[in-house]
Design a protein around this motif. Sequence first.
Motif, PDB file in Angstrom:
ATOM      1  N   ILE A 157      51.572  37.249  57.167  1.00  0.00           N
ATOM      2  CA  ILE A 157      52.632  36.592  56.370  1.00  0.00           C
ATOM      3  C   ILE A 157      52.106  35.671  55.596  1.00  0.00           C
ATOM      4  O   ILE A 157      51.678  34.724  55.740  1.00  0.00           O
ATOM      5  CB  ILE A 157      53.702  36.076  57.673  1.00  0.00           C
ATOM      6  CG1 ILE A 157      54.343  37.106  58.536  1.00  0.00           C
ATOM      7  CG2 ILE A 157      54.738  35.310  56.863  1.00  0.00           C
ATOM      8  CD1 ILE A 157      55.220  36.424  59.636  1.00  0.00           C
ATOM      9  N   ALA A 158      52.673  35.791  54.128  1.00  0.00           N
ATOM     10  CA  ALA A 158      52.221  34.794  53.148  1.00  0.00           C
ATOM     11  C   ALA A 158      53.223  35.082  51.927  1.00  0.00           C
ATOM     12  O   ALA A 158      53.549  36.189  51.936  1.00  0.00           O
ATOM     13  CB  ALA A 158      50.941  34.883  52.793  1.00  0.00           C
ATOM     14  N   ASP A 159      53.480  33.955  51.242  1.00  0.00           N
ATOM     15  CA  ASP A 159      54.183  34.000  50.248  1.00  0.00           C
ATOM     16  C   ASP A 159      52.943  34.508  48.899  1.00  0.00           C
ATOM     17  O   ASP A 159      52.228  33.449  48.512  1.00  0.00           O
ATOM     18  CB  ASP A 159      55.127  32.711  49.772  1.00  0.00           C
ATOM     19  CG  ASP A 159      55.772  32.821  48.433  1.00  0.00           C
ATOM     20  OD1 ASP A 159      55.517  33.868  47.597  1.00  0.00           O
ATOM     21  OD2 ASP A 159      56.386  31.706  48.066  1.00  0.00           O
ATOM     22  N   GLU A 160      52.846  35.591  48.384  1.00  0.00           N
ATOM     23  CA  GLU A 160      51.791  35.840  47.546  1.00  0.00           C
ATOM     24  C   GLU A 160      52.110  35.215  46.180  1.00  0.00           C
ATOM     25  O   GLU A 160      51.201  35.416  45.417  1.00  0.00           O
ATOM     26  CB  GLU A 160      52.009  37.685  47.524  1.00  0.00           C
ATOM     27  CG  GLU A 160      51.276  38.094  48.686  1.00  0.00           C
ATOM     28  CD  GLU A 160      51.041  39.603  48.459  1.00  0.00           C
ATOM     29  OE1 GLU A 160      50.081  39.922  48.090  1.00  0.00           O
ATOM     30  OE2 GLU A 160      52.208  40.416  48.701  1.00  0.00           O
ATOM     31  N   ALA A 161      53.435  34.741  45.883  1.00  0.00           N
ATOM     32  CA  ALA A 161      53.410  33.949  44.510  1.00  0.00           C
ATOM     33  C   ALA A 161      52.944  32.510  44.901  1.00  0.00           C
ATOM     34  O   ALA A 161      52.733  31.906  43.782  1.00  0.00           O
ATOM     35  CB  ALA A 161      54.888  33.950  44.420  1.00  0.00           C
ATOM     36  N   PRO A 163      50.440  29.288  45.085  1.00  0.00           N
ATOM     37  CA  PRO A 163      49.040  29.325  44.903  1.00  0.00           C
ATOM     38  C   PRO A 163      48.057  29.274  45.847  1.00  0.00           C
ATOM     39  O   PRO A 163      46.737  29.387  45.790  1.00  0.00           O
ATOM     40  CB  PRO A 163      48.912  27.706  44.192  1.00  0.00           C
ATOM     41  CG  PRO A 163      50.372  27.620  43.850  1.00  0.00           C
ATOM     42  CD  PRO A 163      51.443  28.207  44.757  1.00  0.00           C
ATOM     43  N   ASP A 164      48.367  28.864  47.170  1.00  0.00           N
ATOM     44  CA  ASP A 164      47.593  28.941  48.397  1.00  0.00           C
ATOM     45  C   ASP A 164      47.500  30.338  49.136  1.00  0.00           C
ATOM     46  O   ASP A 164      46.951  30.391  50.153  1.00  0.00           O
ATOM     47  CB  ASP A 164      48.272  27.760  49.292  1.00  0.00           C
ATOM     48  CG  ASP A 164      47.264  27.413  50.327  1.00  0.00           C
ATOM     49  OD1 ASP A 164      46.013  27.391  50.154  1.00  0.00           O
ATOM     50  OD2 ASP A 164      47.697  27.054  51.456  1.00  0.00           O
ATOM     51  N   ALA A 165      48.270  31.313  48.407  1.00  0.00           N
ATOM     52  CA  ALA A 165      48.231  32.578  49.017  1.00  0.00           C
ATOM     53  C   ALA A 165      47.155  33.211  49.621  1.00  0.00           C
ATOM     54  O   ALA A 165      46.890  33.608  50.505  1.00  0.00           O
ATOM     55  CB  ALA A 165      49.097  33.667  48.292  1.00  0.00           C
ATOM     56  N   THR A 166      46.105  33.147  48.633  1.00  0.00           N
ATOM     57  CA  THR A 166      44.489  33.858  48.756  1.00  0.00           C
ATOM     58  C   THR A 166      43.984  33.248  50.028  1.00  0.00           C
ATOM     59  O   THR A 166      43.616  33.873  50.767  1.00  0.00           O
ATOM     60  CB  THR A 166      43.723  33.567  47.590  1.00  0.00           C
ATOM     61  OG1 THR A 166      44.408  34.518  46.623  1.00  0.00           O
ATOM     62  CG2 THR A 166      42.535  34.421  47.786  1.00  0.00           C
ATOM     63  N   ARG A 167      44.174  31.950  50.207  1.00  0.00           N
ATOM     64  CA  ARG A 167      43.451  31.408  51.167  1.00  0.00           C
ATOM     65  C   ARG A 167      44.192  31.353  52.623  1.00  0.00           C
ATOM     66  O   ARG A 167      43.646  31.842  53.633  1.00  0.00           O
ATOM     67  CB  ARG A 167      43.539  29.567  51.112  1.00  0.00           C
ATOM     68  CG  ARG A 167      42.831  29.032  52.183  1.00  0.00           C
ATOM     69  CD  ARG A 167      42.850  27.537  52.293  1.00  0.00           C
ATOM     70  NE  ARG A 167      44.567  27.166  52.542  1.00  0.00           N
ATOM     71  CZ  ARG A 167      44.874  27.400  53.816  1.00  0.00           C
ATOM     72  NH1 ARG A 167      44.297  27.409  54.904  1.00  0.00           N
ATOM     73  NH2 ARG A 167      46.298  26.956  54.080  1.00  0.00           N
ATOM     74  N   VAL A 168      45.494  31.620  52.662  1.00  0.00           N
ATOM     75  CA  VAL A 168      46.321  31.961  53.731  1.00  0.00           C
ATOM     76  C   VAL A 168      46.266  33.480  54.363  1.00  0.00           C
ATOM     77  O   VAL A 168      45.712  33.690  55.412  1.00  0.00           O
ATOM     78  CB  VAL A 168      47.733  31.677  53.513  1.00  0.00           C
ATOM     79  CG1 VAL A 168      48.619  32.329  54.475  1.00  0.00           C
ATOM     80  CG2 VAL A 168      48.119  30.250  53.377  1.00  0.00           C
ATOM     81  N   ILE A 169      46.065  34.393  53.516  1.00  0.00           N
ATOM     82  CA  ILE A 169      45.636  35.769  53.671  1.00  0.00           C
ATOM     83  C   ILE A 169      44.424  35.753  54.208  1.00  0.00           C
ATOM     84  O   ILE A 169      44.113  36.548  55.172  1.00  0.00           O
ATOM     85  CB  ILE A 169      45.964  36.595  52.318  1.00  0.00           C
ATOM     86  CG1 ILE A 169      47.517  36.364  52.065  1.00  0.00           C
ATOM     87  CG2 ILE A 169      45.535  37.902  52.742  1.00  0.00           C
ATOM     88  CD1 ILE A 169      47.884  37.227  51.059  1.00  0.00           C
ATOM     89  N   ASN A 170      43.262  35.362  53.491  1.00  0.00           N
ATOM     90  CA  ASN A 170      41.861  35.311  53.923  1.00  0.00           C
ATOM     91  C   ASN A 170      41.907  34.842  55.417  1.00  0.00           C
ATOM     92  O   ASN A 170      41.033  35.353  56.396  1.00  0.00           O
ATOM     93  CB  ASN A 170      41.060  34.800  52.981  1.00  0.00           C
ATOM     94  CG  ASN A 170      41.037  35.563  51.833  1.00  0.00           C
ATOM     95  OD1 ASN A 170      41.334  36.743  51.688  1.00  0.00           O
ATOM     96  ND2 ASN A 170      40.387  34.870  50.776  1.00  0.00           N
ATOM     97  N   PRO A 196      58.644  36.947  50.813  1.00  0.00           N
ATOM     98  CA  PRO A 196      59.676  37.150  50.271  1.00  0.00           C
ATOM     99  C   PRO A 196      59.771  38.377  49.556  1.00  0.00           C
ATOM    100  O   PRO A 196      59.030  38.527  48.727  1.00  0.00           O
ATOM    101  CB  PRO A 196      59.627  35.914  49.265  1.00  0.00           C
ATOM    102  CG  PRO A 196      58.798  34.797  50.016  1.00  0.00           C
ATOM    103  CD  PRO A 196      57.825  35.661  50.765  1.00  0.00           C
ATOM    104  N   GLY A 197      60.784  38.972  49.917  1.00  0.00           N
ATOM    105  CA  GLY A 197      61.248  40.238  49.214  1.00  0.00           C
ATOM    106  C   GLY A 197      60.263  41.551  49.461  1.00  0.00           C
ATOM    107  O   GLY A 197      60.311  42.496  48.449  1.00  0.00           O
ATOM    108  N   THR A 198      59.374  41.461  50.645  1.00  0.00           N
ATOM    109  CA  THR A 198      58.716  42.387  51.027  1.00  0.00           C
ATOM    110  C   THR A 198      58.945  42.766  52.492  1.00  0.00           C
ATOM    111  O   THR A 198      59.465  42.101  53.048  1.00  0.00           O
ATOM    112  CB  THR A 198      57.131  42.040  50.941  1.00  0.00           C
ATOM    113  OG1 THR A 198      57.097  40.913  51.872  1.00  0.00           O
ATOM    114  CG2 THR A 198      56.685  41.565  49.733  1.00  0.00           C
ATOM    115  N   ALA A 199      58.490  43.867  52.727  1.00  0.00           N
ATOM    116  CA  ALA A 199      58.663  44.701  54.218  1.00  0.00           C
ATOM    117  C   ALA A 199      57.403  45.035  54.729  1.00  0.00           C
ATOM    118  O   ALA A 199      56.503  45.734  54.026  1.00  0.00           O
ATOM    119  CB  ALA A 199      59.593  45.644  54.041  1.00  0.00           C
ATOM    120  N   ALA A 200      57.151  44.996  55.771  1.00  0.00           N
ATOM    121  CA  ALA A 200      56.070  45.596  56.537  1.00  0.00           C
ATOM    122  C   ALA A 200      56.081  47.135  56.646  1.00  0.00           C
ATOM    123  O   ALA A 200      57.014  47.605  57.002  1.00  0.00           O
ATOM    124  CB  ALA A 200      55.909  44.966  57.997  1.00  0.00           C
TER     125      ALA A 200
END
Length: 209
Positions: A157-161, A163-170, A196-200
């Motif tokens: 789970i992350a908000d890919e928009a 600025p911290d998304a890459t760190r959170v995902i990694n 936001p706006g995505t689905a698994a």
Amino acid sequence: MKKLASWGVGAGLTALALSGCAAASVAGVEPTAASTADSLTPDEIEIAAIPNQEFASAVGPVLESFPNDFAFFYFDSEHKPVVGFTDEAVPAVLDAVDSTGQQAQIIEHAGFTDAEYTATAEHLGADLQATWPTDVPLPMIGARPDVGVGVIGVTRIADEASPDATRVINESTRLIHEAAVESPFTIQIDTKIFGPGTAATSIDRWNGE
């Protein structure tokens, strides 16, 4: 307090029938790729769900009366029922399936019960939650027999928009790869990120080894 989102498969047989999805929905999660909800009107969805409701009503109670033999139950991408057994199929369940007039895929020798499947997913979630960083959203975890027999699906789970998304995902990915479950269960990570706006949807074929 951190909360862990999870899928419910097996115990919520009626919910599966009503959703028409391969896996039960989590609050706030859109239907999975197994659902055609995005291409049907509400009336069409309701009509399409009727056979699933009828099948679950006829077969679900019989399955639940054999907890040592029942491994999983879901509807596939074409809304066809799939029933899994720990060892060999139970005649009483097959009779219940026949009584519906519908065809079902029968999977034998899964090697686990529904209770063991659910407990393994819950234990994995609890283990991750115990050491999960407070600045990284907890993933969604749950039994996903629609992806593979014994698969426990994990969706980051992350908000890919952000600025911290890459760190959170990694960081989330690293922690999940460090997790483990015992055979015959495996861990598979969703290739898409829930936000936001995505689905698994699709699942990466990583097995947690």
